[in-house]
Design a protein around this motif. Sequence first.
Motif: not given
Length: 746
Positions: A89-101
Amino acid sequence: MDAVDAVFCPNRSGAVSNPLLDQLPSYQSLLYRRKSSGSNSTKRRSISRGRYGSTSSHSGSGRGASLRTEERPMPARSVPDHRLARELPLSLEEKRRYKEQRLQQHGELSGWAQWRLSSRHYLKRLKEESVEALSALQLWRADIHLIEGMFGTGILSYFSFLRFLVLLNFVMFLLMFSFVMLPIITATHTTSVNSTFANGGGGECSVYPPRDRQGLVNFHQHIIDLLSGTGFLEQTYLFYGYYKVENIHFLSFSYNLPLAYLLCTITYLLLSLLWIVKRSATGFKRKLVQDEERFQSFCNKVFAGWDFCITNENAARLKHSSLLYELKTDLEEERIRQKMAERSRKEKCRIYSLRIALNLFVVAVLVCCFYCIYSATIFSQQKQAQCQKCYFIVELIIEYLPSIVITLANFITPIIFSIIISFEDYSPAFEIRFTLMRCVFMRLASIGVLLFSLWSQITCGEVCPCGYNHKVYPCWETHVGQEMYKLMMFDLLIIASVTVFVEFPRKILVNHCNCGLVKWWGQQEFAIPQNVLEIVYGQTICWIGTFYCPLMPAINTIKYFLVFYIKKVTLVNNCRPASRPFRASSSTFFFLAVLLIGLALAAVPVVVSIAQIHSSRACGPFVNFTTSWEVVPRTVSQLPQGLMAFLYTLSSEAFAVSFFVITCLAMFYVIALAGAHKRVINQLREQLAMEGRDKRFLIQKLCQAQADLSAHSSRSRSGLSYRGNQKSSTSGVYVVRPLVQYETQA
């Protein structure tokens, strides 16, 4: 902006109390509770002030910073979840950072850890794809989607329920076919079969004369046999009497058919119970949430009550009217609730006396219907026992007389109940539920009266040497199966006849006739509860009749196939959704609750016939046993000593008491856990209500501060003194209304 800052941003240099936040309704409620309880006042004050940021130990900026910290979404780098990024349940920007991590962490893992992680993702993706593939193979998937798009989820629940019953009956048929019919079918084509036919002790009890019609038979006699299960159908796999086999020997393996027959009966009852309970648990949780009065507010109906599955214009118009009806129903319920609260003692005595009188009248109607069913059953059995030759129509009426009386009772009594309920002064929602429960009782109790009438003719106490009336009913199980078979066939004929001869002509008259009476009659409504009662009635007959007619689930599966397409055609072409719809939120749970009642009613006669009534000595697999249950202890006595001792231990009183105690402890634990969850939910609801009052209070203070700010600006332009300006700016901080006014407005 000085006034606004003075309201929401007090002096940050010192730790002073905020007079505005001290006036919040939530904080005042906590102070009131502290004063009323009189214990732990210091602790509660510190907790409450720490929670709402109105103590002297926290500044306004600190409170705002803490709120912003709590309300800010969790950043991607601090998310410890191992789910896919799209599921968080995160925003699109947070999901992108999470995926990169995650990719960076994945690169730092060892080869074994990477393989495990990739395998887990692959299996999860494979599971999702398999679930999608299985959902594509669902029965009537396209038809049900079409019905959902045209008429919404309310009517969809009926057809989904019908599909569930089709699958249930098909599983029951597979169970009976695999363990009862298939061994006999394969035995008749195998030379190594050794079938033992019991004689039942000899004598007149074991005589079962053939019922096939001899010589030249008229065509209408075959129609009667097909509709009533007599004649050529009686000595087939369809009925209990055909399975006169005790053991089937395949090489070195001996198959105990009576035990398999009994275990299949118990299994399909337990399987039905578990399947229904599993489905009803989901529906009950959904109903419990959606029917909660706190969440069934008017704004939810207006802003979230629309069914976005509807694509048909007429269905959308009907959905508008149904939402309007629900709003009117809620207002009517509030009016009736207020009226009930304002009733005097004289009015209460009058309405309760009227309700008692009307319920006595309902009981009289039910007793009259049950007596008619009992008399029709006795008359039909006596006429069939006389074996008198009659005309085709007369003979068919005598065969189906109990079914005709039951159908007439099921048709007339709902009309009487709907008229009576209007005088009892109930709320609209309770009127629907109470009328439906009366109809459920009438439909299911009529089957019980029919069985009681049959057993009063079958059993004759100590007078009969065989334990049953062997002269009239040499194979009473087959006769009961024939009665259930006739009920099922007549029910299908009634459904098809009403569709063809009532609903289609009614639609033609409404479309092409301008008569005022026809227009007043209107188009046929698709009443969901009444249609559900029809199929629950048929399913109850199937549960009862499967023990006496093993092919009954297959017949019921075919019947519900036909009923699905009949109801679909009449819904699309002849009917419209009901103007007073049954709430979709409670549809699933109500359907399954009624089905559970039908299952409980069906289990009683089956269990009584297995455990109490003497089995036929001329037919069926239990000819060597006094009752059908006797096969279980006899089979257990032939088992090895260790297994027999284990089974006896399971059936002992000590195990029963221990199991009962453990079950009670588990039940008490679940009840305590549910109570704790309920208390937490109530606390959260109170907190939500407090936050709503706080927001209302702050918005009012904001409006007041803005008004004072505008007044301050106008006075500045007009050349007021600095002293007057200072007074107007400080008035927005300290001028507040009493607390009672905000409580009542919230």
